[in-house]
Design a protein around this motif. Structure first.
Motif, mmCIF file in Angstrom:
data_model
loop_
_atom_site.group_PDB
_atom_site.id
_atom_site.type_symbol
_atom_site.label_atom_id
_atom_site.label_comp_id
_atom_site.label_asym_id
_atom_site.label_seq_id
_atom_site.Cartn_x
_atom_site.Cartn_y
_atom_site.Cartn_z
ATOM 1 N N ARG A 1 0.934 -1.061 0.031
ATOM 2 C CA ARG A 1 -0.047 -0.023 0.001
ATOM 3 C C ARG A 1 0.929 1.344 -0.111
ATOM 4 N NH1 ARG A 1 -5.330 -1.155 2.139
ATOM 5 N NH2 ARG A 1 -5.710 -3.148 1.247
ATOM 6 N N GLN A 2 2.022 1.283 0.442
ATOM 7 C CA GLN A 2 2.960 2.386 0.726
ATOM 8 C C GLN A 2 3.995 2.523 -0.614
ATOM 9 O OE1 GLN A 2 4.115 3.645 4.329
ATOM 10 N NE2 GLN A 2 3.317 2.066 5.508
ATOM 11 N N ARG A 3 4.374 1.514 -1.333
ATOM 12 C CA ARG A 3 5.497 1.388 -2.348
ATOM 13 C C ARG A 3 4.853 2.237 -3.400
ATOM 14 N NH1 ARG A 3 6.305 -4.080 -3.345
ATOM 15 N NH2 ARG A 3 8.283 -4.188 -2.390
ATOM 16 N N GLY A 4 5.835 3.033 -3.982
ATOM 17 C CA GLY A 4 5.200 4.023 -4.929
ATOM 18 C C GLY A 4 4.362 5.068 -4.588
ATOM 19 N N ARG A 5 4.014 5.258 -3.130
ATOM 20 C CA ARG A 5 2.830 6.290 -2.981
ATOM 21 C C ARG A 5 3.313 7.625 -2.588
ATOM 22 N NH1 ARG A 5 -0.264 4.426 1.738
ATOM 23 N NH2 ARG A 5 0.281 5.859 2.920
ATOM 24 N N GLU A 6 3.558 8.482 -3.178
ATOM 25 C CA GLU A 6 4.054 9.782 -2.799
ATOM 26 C C GLU A 6 3.574 10.217 -1.536
ATOM 27 O OE1 GLU A 6 4.714 14.472 -4.276
ATOM 28 O OE2 GLU A 6 3.536 13.122 -5.188
ATOM 29 N N LEU B 1 9.432 7.908 2.090
ATOM 30 C CA LEU B 1 10.359 8.767 2.782
ATOM 31 C C LEU B 1 11.621 8.072 3.302
ATOM 32 C CD1 LEU B 1 10.794 11.659 4.373
ATOM 33 C CD2 LEU B 1 9.767 10.657 6.352
ATOM 34 N N TYR B 2 11.413 7.015 3.801
ATOM 35 C CA TYR B 2 12.607 6.312 4.219
ATOM 36 C C TYR B 2 13.699 6.027 3.094
ATOM 37 C CZ TYR B 2 12.028 5.153 9.124
ATOM 38 O OH TYR B 2 11.680 5.307 10.481
ATOM 39 N N ARG B 3 13.083 5.511 2.049
ATOM 40 C CA ARG B 3 13.736 5.294 0.769
ATOM 41 C C ARG B 3 14.466 6.406 0.114
ATOM 42 N NH1 ARG B 3 11.433 2.791 -4.359
ATOM 43 N NH2 ARG B 3 13.475 2.509 -4.680
ATOM 44 N N ALA B 4 13.911 7.780 0.130
ATOM 45 C CA ALA B 4 14.359 8.863 -0.096
ATOM 46 C C ALA B 4 15.846 9.431 0.782
ATOM 47 C CB ALA B 4 13.461 9.957 -0.477
ATOM 48 N N ALA B 5 15.311 9.243 1.881
ATOM 49 C CA ALA B 5 16.575 9.780 3.174
ATOM 50 C C ALA B 5 17.690 8.660 2.872
ATOM 51 C CB ALA B 5 15.739 9.449 4.381
ATOM 52 N N LEU B 6 17.462 7.589 2.725
ATOM 53 C CA LEU B 6 18.590 6.725 2.519
ATOM 54 C C LEU B 6 19.293 7.022 1.310
ATOM 55 C CD1 LEU B 6 17.238 3.475 4.223
ATOM 56 C CD2 LEU B 6 18.567 4.927 5.193
ATOM 57 N N ARG B 7 18.568 7.182 0.364
ATOM 58 C CA ARG B 7 19.342 7.396 -1.053
ATOM 59 C C ARG B 7 20.108 8.623 -0.992
ATOM 60 N NH1 ARG B 7 14.868 6.846 -3.679
ATOM 61 N NH2 ARG B 7 14.335 8.930 -3.752
ATOM 62 N N LEU B 8 19.543 9.834 -0.415
ATOM 63 C CA LEU B 8 20.330 11.146 -0.356
ATOM 64 C C LEU B 8 20.972 11.030 0.840
ATOM 65 C CD1 LEU B 8 17.414 14.125 -0.301
ATOM 66 C CD2 LEU B 8 19.299 13.915 -1.565
#
Length: 571
Positions: free
Chosen positions: A481-486, A492-499
């Motif tokens: 339900r959360q994968r790919g949902r802005e 948020l976690y994926r973006a934070a770890l990527r940055l």
């Protein structure tokens, strides 16, 4: 935002990282019985973990730490080990462990495993031999067996209390049925403490280290790392919480904050000899093997002794976890943590949740967001779920911007709250039973994960079975339900770890920035990134030309709302 002229640089960039992955790694804790079940019995297992390792790669972590999967009667969820060199059938086989390690390495993930050296299970062959042997025998010398006090030995050898409640001693029964000696257990009676003054104990655990290192593990998390050595004579203790060394040098940034265990059973000098010996074992293997200690020790300068150059590599920063939602306390702890760890050349290792504490998405939603109850249940104060999640997202973003290493607990990337409405008759934590229900215990943070919102058991098991029930409402938090949902917590976690990786924040430096909005706003610079966390209750103005890289909440513009953290591009 300007540098705070009253504050020195709190931490300089790490120039000695080299190939030392553990200095900057984000490590994900898997609690095996609750991660994923492949067999269908409702209890997570090693094949289930292996099948979901791609989730960890997609999330962006560097390593996985596995809580115990060893052969065990499961009196304390596997922290009562009966055989350190075998896998409990509940979780699979040694071949399954080998397959998990191999697959993780194929995917670029390191693997750390739990080591439980303070105590064994009472079903361990050593303890069974000790019960069958006479007082004073070599078999009993591996544990703390003592005669009782009182006219007939009817009183425990000292007044120590178990961490789980009740006395720390249990009396044995002799073969003829008469009362016998007592044995020490700082935790449950089914977890007798080993005597680390015994050379056989030290030799055994060095061999256990080699057993798993030979199988390819990249390191160990050491359970109760500050508890193996006890003060000689096992003296009574009045329970007074004081500075570890009995003094207070007046330096309030290093003061006791309530995050440490105290007494003659903890943080004794002899533990450091053990870690020096273990470090030699790890250093004899290639691949930069690492060791992190679970040491509830204060002050921070005392904790830093566990990560001196010839001891462990990391130690969990529980003072940070204990600070809760308190701006001044967090700034004080962060500053003191860098001062203590930089002095010994070690990274600081940040953590907000694990399998032993109420999940921070719930803890931070309590009326007192610095309170750390041991579990929450029916009749207890119920957290504000929305507020708790908002603060948890902000706290996580503030943590992941800090230089050093960080640990994530399974499910926090989904924003999972504590299960605060478990029926008491299905609880399993021994702390609940040993306190007569006075402490709810840790079951609420150990509920099986939701993978699929529409599947039985939320996709945890092919049969829909779950060893603990999942709360109502978790379907919306399921991974699918959360994968790919802005805006989802997972994204948020994926973006934070990527940055974090792209900006090399783990090896960066930290300088506090002046913030006119007051002490409840934390603002710091790490390289080219400025992190601003609003822990207050009013909006905070942001620089007009600020480039927002990532925010824990929506609609970040000219101001930063309460309960929100933002990462900005530094000008």
């Amino acid at each position: 935002m300007e540098a705070d002229p009253s504050a020195q640089i709190a931490h300089r960039p790490d120039t000695g990282t080299g190939t030392s992955w553990w200095r900057t790694a984000v490590i994900y804790q898997v609690y095996p019985r609750s991660f994923a079940d492949a067999s269908g019995d409702g209890i997570g297992d090693l094949p289930g973990i292996t099948a979901h390792l791609d989730h960890l790669v997609e999330l962006g972590v560097d390593a996985v730490w596995l809580s115990p999967f060893y052969r065990s009667p499961q009196a304390d969820a596997g922290y009562d080990v009966a055989d350190y060199r075998d896998v409990d059938p509940l979780f699979g086989t040694l071949a399954d462990a080998d397959a998990l390690i191999a697959r993780a390495h194929e995917l670029g993930l390191r693997v750390m495993v739990d080591l439980v050296p303070n105590h064994t299970s009472d079903e361990h062959e050593w303890f069974q031999a000790a019960l069958a042997a006479a007082p004073g025998s070599p078999e009993r010398a591996r544990y703390h067996f003592r005669d009782g006090r009182g006219e007939h030995g009817e009183l425990p050898p000292n007044n120590w209390r178990s961490i789980f409640g009740g006395p720390a001693w249990t009396r044995t029964t002799a073969p003829d049925g008469t009362p016998g000696q007592w044995y020490l257990h700082l935790f449950d009676s089914k977890q007798p403490d080993l005597d680390w003054d015994n050379p056989q104990v030290r030799e055994e655990f060095e061999d256990v280290l080699r057993f798993w290192l030979d199988r390819g593990v990249d390191g160990f998390r050491v359970d109760v790392a500050h508890g193996m050595v006890k003060e000689p004579g096992l003296p009574d203790w009045d329970g007074h919480v004081a500075m570890i060394d009995g003094t207070d040098d007046g330096d309030d940034v290093d003061a006791v904050d309530g995050s440490g265990n105290h007494g003659p059973m903890f943080d004794q000098e002899g533990v450091h000899e053990i870690y020096r010996a273990w470090r030699k074992v790890l250093d004899s293997y290639d691949g930069d093997r690492a060791m992190v200690t679970e040491a509830w020790v204060e002050p921070l300068s005392r904790l830093a002794r566990y990560v001196r150059p010839d001891e462990a590599h990391q130690s969990f920063n529980f003072a940070f976890l204990a600070a809760g939602w308190d701006g001044p306390a967090l700034r004080r702890v962060i500053t003191a943590s860098y001062a203590a760890n930089d002095a010994v050349g070690a990274p600081t290792t940040w953590v907000l949740s694990n399998h032993d504490v109420v999940r921070h998405a719930s803890r931070l939603g309590l009326d007192d967001p610095t309170h750390r109850p041991n579990g929450i249940g029916h009749g207890d104060e119920q957290p504000d779920a929305a507020l708790g999640l908002q603060r948890a997202r902000a706290a996580t973003l503030m943590m992941l911007g800090l230089p050093g290493s960080a640990y994530l607990y399974q499910g926090e990337e989904l924003g999972l709250p504590e299960h605060t409405a478990l029926d008491d008759d299905i609880r399993e934590d021994p702390a609940f039973f040993r306190t007569g229900g006075g402490e709810r215990g840790r079951d609420g943070c150990r509920v099986p994960l939701p993978w699929s919102g529409d599947a039985p058991g939320l996709g945890f098991s092919p049969t829909g079975a779950t060893w603990l029930p999942q709360p109502a409402g978790w379907a919306e938090l399921a991974l699918d339900r959360q994968r790919g949902r802005e805006g989802s917590t997972y994204e948020l976690y994926r973006a934070a770890l990527r940055l974090r990786r792209a900006e090399r924040l783990g090896s960066g430096g930290l300088q506090w920035l002046a913030e006119p909005a007051g002490e409840h706003v934390l603002a710091y610079r790490n390289g080219d990134v400025v992190v601003v966390a609003n822990l207050g209750d009013v909006d905070v103005p942001l620089p007009a030309d600020a480039e927002v890289l990532l925010a824990s909440g929506s609609d970040v513009g000219a101001v930063l709302a309460p309960g929100t953290t933002v990462w900005l591009r530094a000008s």
